[in-house]
Design a protein around this motif. Structure first.
Motif, PDB file in Angstrom:
ATOM      1  N   PHE A 248      -7.648 -14.056 -13.946  1.00  0.00           N
ATOM      2  CA  PHE A 248      -7.070 -14.868 -12.873  1.00  0.00           C
ATOM      3  C   PHE A 248      -5.571 -15.052 -13.082  1.00  0.00           C
ATOM      4  CE2 PHE A 248      -5.922 -19.158 -11.354  1.00  0.00           C
ATOM      5  CZ  PHE A 248      -6.179 -19.007  -9.999  1.00  0.00           C
ATOM      6  N   TRP A 251      -3.772 -11.596 -12.624  1.00  0.00           N
ATOM      7  CA  TRP A 251      -3.717 -11.178 -11.228  1.00  0.00           C
ATOM      8  C   TRP A 251      -2.650 -11.946 -10.460  1.00  0.00           C
ATOM      9  CZ3 TRP A 251      -4.818  -7.974  -7.386  1.00  0.00           C
ATOM     10  CH2 TRP A 251      -4.777  -8.455  -6.081  1.00  0.00           C
ATOM     11  N   ARG A 252      -2.544 -13.247 -10.659  1.00  0.00           N
ATOM     12  CA  ARG A 252      -1.564 -14.025  -9.910  1.00  0.00           C
ATOM     13  C   ARG A 252      -0.140 -13.594 -10.256  1.00  0.00           C
ATOM     14  NH1 ARG A 252      -2.835 -18.604  -7.256  1.00  0.00           N
ATOM     15  NH2 ARG A 252      -0.880 -19.594  -7.868  1.00  0.00           N
ATOM     16  N   ALA A 255       0.195  -9.864  -8.720  1.00  0.00           N
ATOM     17  CA  ALA A 255       0.219  -9.817  -7.252  1.00  0.00           C
ATOM     18  C   ALA A 255       1.509 -10.383  -6.691  1.00  0.00           C
ATOM     19  CB  ALA A 255      -0.985 -10.580  -6.688  1.00  0.00           C
ATOM     20  N   ARG A 290      -3.126 -15.842  -0.065  1.00  0.00           N
ATOM     21  CA  ARG A 290      -4.042 -15.403  -1.109  1.00  0.00           C
ATOM     22  C   ARG A 290      -4.364 -16.502  -2.118  1.00  0.00           C
ATOM     23  NH1 ARG A 290      -1.120 -14.269  -5.729  1.00  0.00           N
ATOM     24  NH2 ARG A 290       1.122 -14.046  -5.422  1.00  0.00           N
ATOM     25  N   SER A 291      -3.528 -17.520  -2.286  1.00  0.00           N
ATOM     26  CA  SER A 291      -3.770 -18.546  -3.303  1.00  0.00           C
ATOM     27  C   SER A 291      -5.106 -19.261  -3.114  1.00  0.00           C
ATOM     28  CB  SER A 291      -2.618 -19.556  -3.315  1.00  0.00           C
ATOM     29  OG  SER A 291      -1.448 -18.958  -3.830  1.00  0.00           O
ATOM     30  N   GLU A 294      -7.882 -16.904  -4.020  1.00  0.00           N
ATOM     31  CA  GLU A 294      -8.005 -16.665  -5.455  1.00  0.00           C
ATOM     32  C   GLU A 294      -8.732 -17.811  -6.144  1.00  0.00           C
ATOM     33  OE1 GLU A 294      -3.791 -14.153  -5.774  1.00  0.00           O
ATOM     34  OE2 GLU A 294      -3.918 -16.268  -6.341  1.00  0.00           O
ATOM     35  N   TRP A 295      -8.370 -19.045  -5.788  1.00  0.00           N
ATOM     36  CA  TRP A 295      -9.049 -20.188  -6.399  1.00  0.00           C
ATOM     37  C   TRP A 295     -10.512 -20.259  -5.971  1.00  0.00           C
ATOM     38  CZ3 TRP A 295      -7.478 -22.935 -10.372  1.00  0.00           C
ATOM     39  CH2 TRP A 295      -6.124 -22.965 -10.683  1.00  0.00           C
ATOM     40  N   LEU A 297     -12.417 -17.688  -5.362  1.00  0.00           N
ATOM     41  CA  LEU A 297     -13.107 -16.680  -6.174  1.00  0.00           C
ATOM     42  C   LEU A 297     -13.302 -17.171  -7.599  1.00  0.00           C
ATOM     43  CD1 LEU A 297     -14.271 -13.830  -6.374  1.00  0.00           C
ATOM     44  CD2 LEU A 297     -11.964 -13.002  -6.896  1.00  0.00           C
ATOM     45  N   LEU A 298     -12.302 -17.848  -8.157  1.00  0.00           N
ATOM     46  CA  LEU A 298     -12.438 -18.374  -9.520  1.00  0.00           C
ATOM     47  C   LEU A 298     -13.531 -19.430  -9.591  1.00  0.00           C
ATOM     48  CD1 LEU A 298     -11.371 -18.494 -12.429  1.00  0.00           C
ATOM     49  CD2 LEU A 298      -9.766 -20.268 -11.668  1.00  0.00           C
TER      50      LEU A 298
END
Length: 838
Positions: A248, A251-252, A255, A290-291, A294-295, A297-298
């Motif tokens: 995670f 990736w951040r 990206a 995307r933020s 992403e969270w 998905l985490l």
């Protein structure tokens, strides 16, 4: 650890113990199931007393785990209520029971459920584990309990009693649809009955959460025990979470640099195609929003790695909260992104900020509604609390709508003033633009504008497919005809014959957009030095001659193009010799071969090749002679033959095997844009610029209201394309027929004529057969028609007299062909009657 817990309970009592359970809850979430597989190695460490009472060699089975939000998963042994409910359901299906019986059963169920909740409330005060034995405690004072409300005999532990309460709550939710409408409204409504039911649902949820907190203590003790036995499993779980957090974090950081770099490469790439620009725009949107994704998905990975051994329903109760929070974050980020790019909404491009603010308000209402309904469904089921949440948000619709009307009132009136043809009911509503009535007018006008924009979006999507554009063309024609009649718009005098000829014939400029793929294939064959025949097939007037001209321009000096005249093989031979510059009467294959070799010709293009064939028995002999001539010449060249589609249908069945086709190219119909570009090219060559302002067409979806000239131009071109079925020759004749000169001497555009297929459909079948022969041959003599149909001369003469009198056919050097004015109507009718393939 056990010693410390005992002294804590002795000092601070049961209340502090419940507080401790709540504090232990988040720790148990993080540590509770790092080792999902440990249960197969360790017994239940939290139930020593129960295990001690079990016979040797046997284990006490665990009670079923309740699910508050899911009906029918939790049952209790020995209860008559479940059996009576099933009998009630069967009776309702068979008609033996009525909703009144369901009402009586509901009262019985509620009294039992209240007593069991009281028992559970008492039982939860003081136990250390869900499997602790129930303590005897006096009931609270209250009304006399109904029959069946005595303490349960099959509930030995707190877990059993909780299962009974949850099962009765599920049974109540299942029973609600079977109640009479009056009682169901009272149960789910805001009255005293509804308040009482709501309090019961909330109390059930609180009791269950207390039970979950009690289970978490067992989970913590279980985690401690299995950690001592299998520490590697704990390490494995921790490593999984560590890997997820590392990925995670990586990736951040990656990206944040990769997305702008990709977008920059796509924007700098040449040529700049529409697909690349759309991909670059998509990457920009994705980078901005995307933020939250992403969270989300985490969080999903976290709940997947952390398993709950003792409390399987805990995840179902916790997961909706972060999911809806992250969803709200995503929506806010999306709206912020749209606002930064200057997007607008349904009510126009002039107020993007106002529209985005309105969308945020509506989105917030929808998100809160969804969040409330989800929490109500998870914790209390779809009962009273669920109905109250829905009712509250129904009431909130009114202030939300009022706020939107206040925001949009000036903008709605401004946009309605720019409308060309609003309906009468809209004009009546917006006449009063001040005072309280103005809010009603703004509401009516806003609904009209939203419906108008939605219709525009629908029509724009419809115009993206061919069938949809034809529907739009037909609607535009009908609307224009009605408006022209109602407003009394008159036509004018036709344009001059000289101007008409200039518009129909090219003055030197060649249109180069149509049939690019087919042209590229022919050029490739010529450059490769291929030998053989290539057939170019299209409808009469479909662009075959134009394609051959473009082939000659691209292969300059290597291609000979000539038109095959009617008259058979001799006429073909003379036209071929003339194209090569051969003079004299004696022609031979050797002479043709000599001239072709001297000029370096690699391609011979023959237009109207179908004229070699007569529509009679044995009419393909001249075609065979040409095939033999090509073989005798023996020059390495590509012979390109352009034929009408109607003639090719029977030529291919009879003689295609002798041509030895190297490539078969069927030209597609021209698109609406190509027809419009051809019309503009011919008008530019002729030096004319007609006026589109006299037309009254329905508003086109792709143009603003003030672009009257442009939207009329688009509408006329679409009508012409639809009427011509993509045939450029027919389209140009429809175009010149739509040009008139008004009384002021100004050239204006009027409605193009529509193919009168109804007149053709009503004629005698003999007339249709004559038309079929003429269409197939393009140019045909009277004798060939008689020989082909094997009808009497009088019958054929009568049919041709009728056709000439109507102007459907015309004579040209002793031969007959269908006039361009009636070409499309004739072909449509013949195809509809299966006399012509389309």
């Amino acid at each position: 650890m056990q010693y410390v817990r005992v002294h804590i309970r002795q000092i601070f009592g049961a209340r502090f113990a419940r507080l401790r359970a709540c504090l232990v809850l988040p720790i148990a979430i993080l540590l509770g199931s790092s080792v999902p597989a440990a249960s197969q190695y360790m017994p239940d460490a939290a139930a020593p007393a129960n295990a001690a009472k079990a016979p040797a060699g046997r284990q006490v089975p665990a009670a079923p785990r309740p699910d508050l939000a899911t009906s029918g998963k939790a049952t209790f042994t020995g209860s008559e209520l479940r059996n009576r409910f099933e009998a009630l359901e069967e009776g309702l299906r068979n008609g033996e029971k009525t909703p009144a019986d369901a009402d009586a059963f509901y009262q019985k169920l509620i009294s039992v459920l209240e007593a069991r909740r009281q028992d559970l409330r008492v039982a939860l005060d003081g136990p250390r584990s869900p499997v602790d034995q129930l303590k005897s405690a006096p009931r609270k004072e209250g009304p006399v309990a109904a029959p069946g409300t005595e303490p349960p005999q099959d509930a030995a532990t707190v877990r059993d009693l909780t299962s009974i309460v949850v099962s009765l709550s599920d049974l109540r939710l299942q029973l609600l649809p079977a109640l009479t409408p009056e009682l169901r409204r009272r149960v789910t409504g805001p009255g005293l009955t509804g308040i009482h039911e709501l309090r019961g649902e909330v109390e059930t949820a609180i009791l269950y959460l207390r039970y979950v907190a009690l289970q978490m203590q067992d989970e913590l003790a279980y985690w401690q025990a299995r950690t001592v036995v299998a520490p590697l499993l704990l390490i494995g779980g921790v490593l999984e979470l560590a890997v997820a957090l590392f990925v995670f974090y990586w990736w951040r950081r990656w990206a944040a640099k990769a997305f702008p770099r990709w977008r920059g490469r796509l924007q700098e790439a040449r040529p700049r195609s529409r697909r690349k620009l759309r991909l670059a725009r998509f990457l920009w949107y994705l980078d901005e929003v995307r933020s939250p994704l992403e969270w989300l998905l985490l969080a999903s990975v976290f709940f997947a790695v952390i398993g709950f051994q003792k409390v399987p329903d805990f995840e179902n109760h916790i997961w909706p909260v972060p999911r809806w929070i992250l969803l709200a974050w995503f929506v806010i980020a999306l709206f912020k992104t749209i606002a930064s790019r200057g997007g607008a909404g349904l009510l126009g491009d002039q107020a993007p900020g106002l529209c985005l603010r309105s969308l945020r308000l509506v989105a917030a209402w929808l998100l809160l509604l969804g969040f409330g309904l989800e929490l109500a469904r998870v914790y209390t089921g779809e009962g009273t609390f669920h109905a109250w949440v829905w009712g509250v948000f129904e009431l909130l619709v009114l202030p939300v709508l009022l706020l939107l009307i206040i925001w949009w009132r000036p903008e709605v009136f401004r946009q309605l003033d720019g409308q060309q043809q609003p309906p009468e009911w809209v004009r009546e509503a917006i006449r009063q633009q001040k005072g309280l009535r103005s809010y009603w007018g703004a509401a009516v006008g806003g609904v009209y504008l939203i419906a108008f924009r939605l219709m525009q979006y629908f029509l724009r999507g419809l115009s993206g497919i061919e069938r949809g554009r034809r529907v739009l063309a037909a609607l535009s024609r009908r609307g224009a005809e009605r408006q022209s009649v109602s407003q009394g718009i008159e036509g004018g005098a036709p344009i001059s014959a000289e101007l008409r000829a200039r518009l129909l014939d090219s003055q030197g400029k060649i249109y180069e957009t149509a049939a690019r793929t087919e042209l590229a294939q022919l050029v490739e064959l010529v450059e490769q030095g291929r030998v053989g025949f290539a057939a170019v097939i299209a409808e009469q007037g479909g662009g075959k001659s134009l394609l051959l001209q473009r082939l000659a321009s691209l292969c300059e000096g290597n291609t000979v193009v000539f038109d095959c005249p009617p008259g058979g093989y001799e006429a073909f031979e003379r036209a071929f010799a003339s194209a090569l510059g051969i003079s004299g009467q004696e022609l031979s294959p050797a002479m043709f071969a000599e001239y072709l070799q001297k000029s370096g010709t690699r391609a011979v293009a023959i237009d109207n090749f179908h004229r070699l064939v007569r529509p009679v028995m044995g009419g393909q002999k001249d075609l065979d002679r040409v095939s033999d001539l090509v073989k005798d010449i023996g020059v390495r060249a590509l012979w390109v033959a352009a034929l009408n589609q109607a003639a090719w249908d029977y030529i291919s069945r009879a003689r295609a095997h002798r041509l030895i086709l190297d490539r078969f190219l069927e030209l597609p119909p021209w698109t609406e844009e190509q027809i419009g570009e051809l019309i503009d090219l011919r008008c530019s060559e002729a030096g004319v610029s007609p006026d589109f302002g006299q037309l009254v067409l329905p508003h086109q979806v792709d143009y603003p209201q003030d672009a009257l000239e442009e939207q009329n131009r688009e509408g006329i071109f679409r009508m012409i394309w639809d009427a011509a079925d993509g045939n450029p020759s027919v389209a140009m004749r429809l175009w010149v027929d739509s040009l008139v000169v008004n009384g002021d001497g100004k050239m204006v555009v009027c409605m193009p004529p529509e193919p009168a297929t109804r007149e053709v459909e009503g004629v005698h079948f003999t007339v249709l057969l004559v038309l079929r022969i003429i269409i197939r041959a393009e140019l045909v003599s009277r004798e060939d028609i008689i020989e082909s149909l094997r009808f009497s001369e009088g019958e054929v003469d009568n049919a041709m007299y009728f056709l000439l009198g109507r102007g459907w056919i015309e004579e040209l050097n002793g031969r007959y062909r269908v006039s361009w004015t009636w070409f499309r109507a004739v072909t449509r009718v013949l195809a509809r009657k299966n006399l012509l393939s389309r």
